[in-house]
Design a protein around this motif. Sequence first.
Motif, PDB file in Angstrom:
ATOM      1  N   HIS A  29      30.131  41.418  27.774  1.00 30.49           N
ATOM      2  CA  HIS A  29      30.968  42.494  28.315  1.00 30.49           C
ATOM      3  C   HIS A  29      31.033  42.338  29.669  1.00 30.49           C
ATOM      4  O   HIS A  29      30.985  43.518  30.583  1.00 30.49           O
ATOM      5  N   THR A  30      31.235  41.196  30.278  1.00 21.83           N
ATOM      6  CA  THR A  30      31.701  41.304  31.764  1.00 21.83           C
ATOM      7  C   THR A  30      33.194  40.598  31.872  1.00 21.83           C
ATOM      8  O   THR A  30      33.429  39.790  31.269  1.00 21.83           O
ATOM      9  N   LYS A  31      33.730  41.132  32.946  1.00 19.82           N
ATOM     10  CA  LYS A  31      34.989  40.576  33.364  1.00 19.82           C
ATOM     11  C   LYS A  31      35.054  39.393  34.257  1.00 19.82           C
ATOM     12  O   LYS A  31      34.153  39.342  35.023  1.00 19.82           O
ATOM     13  N   LYS A  32      35.755  38.428  33.793  1.00 19.78           N
ATOM     14  CA  LYS A  32      35.956  37.193  34.455  1.00 19.78           C
ATOM     15  C   LYS A  32      37.329  36.894  35.123  1.00 19.78           C
ATOM     16  O   LYS A  32      38.162  37.070  34.411  1.00 19.78           O
ATOM     17  N   ILE A  33      37.194  36.397  36.222  1.00 20.73           N
ATOM     18  CA  ILE A  33      38.539  36.325  36.661  1.00 20.73           C
ATOM     19  C   ILE A  33      38.805  34.594  36.700  1.00 20.73           C
ATOM     20  O   ILE A  33      38.120  33.839  37.245  1.00 20.73           O
ATOM     21  N   ILE A  34      39.762  34.307  35.850  1.00 20.79           N
ATOM     22  CA  ILE A  34      40.097  32.917  35.612  1.00 20.79           C
ATOM     23  C   ILE A  34      41.520  32.586  36.600  1.00 20.79           C
ATOM     24  O   ILE A  34      42.315  33.405  36.618  1.00 20.79           O
ATOM     25  N   PHE A  35      41.277  31.758  37.367  1.00 23.12           N
ATOM     26  CA  PHE A  35      42.225  31.379  38.397  1.00 23.12           C
ATOM     27  C   PHE A  35      42.946  29.882  38.521  1.00 23.12           C
ATOM     28  O   PHE A  35      42.087  28.848  38.143  1.00 23.12           O
ATOM     29  N   HIS A  36      44.119  29.837  38.840  1.00 25.16           N
ATOM     30  CA  HIS A  36      44.595  28.509  38.996  1.00 25.16           C
ATOM     31  C   HIS A  36      45.952  28.837  39.602  1.00 25.16           C
ATOM     32  O   HIS A  36      46.777  29.892  39.278  1.00 25.16           O
ATOM     33  N   PRO A  37      46.547  27.996  40.662  1.00 23.84           N
ATOM     34  CA  PRO A  37      47.870  28.260  41.233  1.00 23.84           C
ATOM     35  C   PRO A  37      48.785  28.357  40.305  1.00 23.84           C
ATOM     36  O   PRO A  37      49.976  29.060  40.625  1.00 23.84           O
ATOM     37  N   LYS A  38      48.719  27.774  38.935  1.00 18.73           N
ATOM     38  CA  LYS A  38      49.875  27.582  38.350  1.00 18.73           C
ATOM     39  C   LYS A  38      49.900  29.022  37.344  1.00 18.73           C
ATOM     40  O   LYS A  38      50.996  29.310  36.524  1.00 18.73           O
ATOM     41  N   PHE A  39      49.003  29.743  37.486  1.00 18.94           N
ATOM     42  CA  PHE A  39      49.092  31.129  36.987  1.00 18.94           C
ATOM     43  C   PHE A  39      50.252  31.981  37.419  1.00 18.94           C
ATOM     44  O   PHE A  39      50.919  32.914  36.843  1.00 18.94           O
ATOM     45  N   LEU A  40      50.766  31.709  38.716  1.00 18.30           N
ATOM     46  CA  LEU A  40      51.811  32.335  39.503  1.00 18.30           C
ATOM     47  C   LEU A  40      52.870  32.273  38.682  1.00 18.30           C
ATOM     48  O   LEU A  40      53.626  31.113  38.426  1.00 18.30           O
ATOM     49  N   PRO A  41      53.537  33.320  38.068  1.00 21.23           N
ATOM     50  CA  PRO A  41      54.963  33.208  37.154  1.00 21.23           C
ATOM     51  C   PRO A  41      55.685  32.654  38.153  1.00 21.23           C
ATOM     52  O   PRO A  41      56.078  32.601  39.376  1.00 21.23           O
ATOM     53  N   GLY A  42      56.766  31.695  37.463  1.00 20.13           N
ATOM     54  CA  GLY A  42      58.032  31.132  38.182  1.00 20.13           C
ATOM     55  C   GLY A  42      59.079  32.313  38.514  1.00 20.13           C
ATOM     56  O   GLY A  42      59.626  31.728  39.592  1.00 20.13           O
ATOM     57  N   VAL A  43      59.207  33.202  37.607  1.00 23.76           N
ATOM     58  CA  VAL A  43      60.222  34.390  37.967  1.00 23.76           C
ATOM     59  C   VAL A  43      59.432  35.625  37.309  1.00 23.76           C
ATOM     60  O   VAL A  43      59.012  35.745  36.549  1.00 23.76           O
ATOM     61  N   ALA A  81      27.896  44.951  39.253  1.00 25.75           N
ATOM     62  CA  ALA A  81      28.640  45.235  40.384  1.00 25.75           C
ATOM     63  C   ALA A  81      28.523  44.304  41.438  1.00 25.75           C
ATOM     64  O   ALA A  81      29.390  43.983  41.987  1.00 25.75           O
ATOM     65  N   VAL A  82      27.176  44.055  41.739  1.00 22.17           N
ATOM     66  CA  VAL A  82      26.629  43.237  42.988  1.00 22.17           C
ATOM     67  C   VAL A  82      27.223  41.712  42.767  1.00 22.17           C
ATOM     68  O   VAL A  82      27.545  41.045  43.583  1.00 22.17           O
ATOM     69  N   ALA A  83      27.273  41.421  41.433  1.00 16.44           N
ATOM     70  CA  ALA A  83      27.703  39.949  40.923  1.00 16.44           C
ATOM     71  C   ALA A  83      29.214  39.994  41.047  1.00 16.44           C
ATOM     72  O   ALA A  83      29.648  38.608  41.060  1.00 16.44           O
ATOM     73  N   ASP A  84      29.821  41.125  41.122  1.00 17.09           N
ATOM     74  CA  ASP A  84      31.333  40.902  40.887  1.00 17.09           C
ATOM     75  C   ASP A  84      31.894  40.244  41.965  1.00 17.09           C
ATOM     76  O   ASP A  84      31.702  40.474  43.192  1.00 17.09           O
ATOM     77  N   PRO A  85      33.033  39.400  41.647  1.00 18.07           N
ATOM     78  CA  PRO A  85      33.626  38.764  42.630  1.00 18.07           C
ATOM     79  C   PRO A  85      34.197  39.525  44.087  1.00 18.07           C
ATOM     80  O   PRO A  85      34.493  39.072  44.881  1.00 18.07           O
ATOM     81  N   SER A  86      34.623  40.971  43.554  1.00 19.60           N
ATOM     82  CA  SER A  86      35.288  41.596  44.508  1.00 19.60           C
ATOM     83  C   SER A  86      34.050  42.117  45.501  1.00 19.60           C
ATOM     84  O   SER A  86      34.589  42.506  46.795  1.00 19.60           O
ATOM     85  N   THR A  87      32.954  41.867  45.340  1.00 20.20           N
ATOM     86  CA  THR A  87      32.012  42.492  46.312  1.00 20.20           C
ATOM     87  C   THR A  87      32.245  41.826  47.570  1.00 20.20           C
ATOM     88  O   THR A  87      31.837  42.356  48.503  1.00 20.20           O
TER      89      THR A  87
END
Length: 381
Positions: free
Chosen positions: A164-178, A355-361
């Motif tokens: 039940h934790t939200k994870k941020i999955i990242f890659h530059p190719k996630f950026l939509p082309g349009v 909350a403290v472990a969240d990447p936003s912190t």
Amino acid sequence: MSITANWSYPTLIKMGAGRIRELADHCKSLGMKKPLLVTDRGLAPMPITQNALDILEAGGLGRALFADVDPNPNEKNLAAGVKAFRDGGHDGVVAFGGGSGLDLGKCVAFMAGQSRPVWDFEDIGDWWTRASVEGIAPIVAVPTTAGTGSEVGRASVITNSETHTKKIIFHPKFLPGVTICDPELTVGMPKVITAGTGMDAFAHCLEAYSSPFYHPMSQGIALEGMRLVKKYLPRAFKDGTDIEARTNMMSAAAMGAVAFQKGLGAIHSLSHPVGAIYHTHHGMTNAVVMPPVLRFNRPAIEDRIASAAAYLGISGGFNGFYDYVLKLREELGVPDKLAALGVGADRIDEMSVMAVADPSTGGNPVELTVEAAKKLFHESI
């Protein structure tokens, strides 16, 4: 007043009423011959979604829909989406909807080319370099709300259904082309969603602006994003058919997501565990916890917020800005406490650690400790 614009920052953005008509052409421009439209269950039967499928079909691109998407999409939804993509022989994704449809659509396009589990690409260090780039499918993003800004983002938020934790999955190719920002698609949004998504855009701008990191471009974008929300969110809330207000809120949402490259903060740190456990609306949760976090951060941001207040035409420095936030929440029907969203006080200890472990912190201007998070949750609930 009709607003139409083409921007290439941070990707190709087609802004303007009725521009969903261009969907098939933009898919073809990215080399798609058989796209999969990914959205959530609620949007799937709606006329705006069926119209998008009609446009793809008329353009000779088939008519394929995947909508097994939860409000907080998880790895099970993702696995089902990737299976549908592969089984259907698709070569691109139209990510369609609010944050959940956009995030899952982007992640399906990304994971279609991967053999490792999705958690191996969490936004930690340079984990994104583990990805195989060859099989990542092109993406056209079509937001139907004005809040998350996921349509211009390089990440997706996926909930781990076991922890039940939200994870941020990242890659530059996630950026939509349009990205197609057609304000007419947001006209049918219920008032509560207009309010919640609008406050999400405001929270992105406010936290990016308050973050201590050096990024003057994001700083300026965040400030103007707040101004657009201040001017146009009450209008969009009052009259959902106000296209000028809807257009400017779509701009503010995209600006918030561009700006938060500079960082987020404790508003999101608190909101993420609440959403993961209680399945509350993310933007509405942000709106509820905003005042306690502003009070908590005051020693570090008082002067900066006073400057923002002046730009926004709010008198009274930090206090004036704080009062404005309270007034805006009231105007939009935002509840004062999280209890009104069904959040209990029984899991505060657990949520505080999350909350403290969240990447936003890391972007919060005042250090957020577990004790501080507990205090903020008590004040918020």
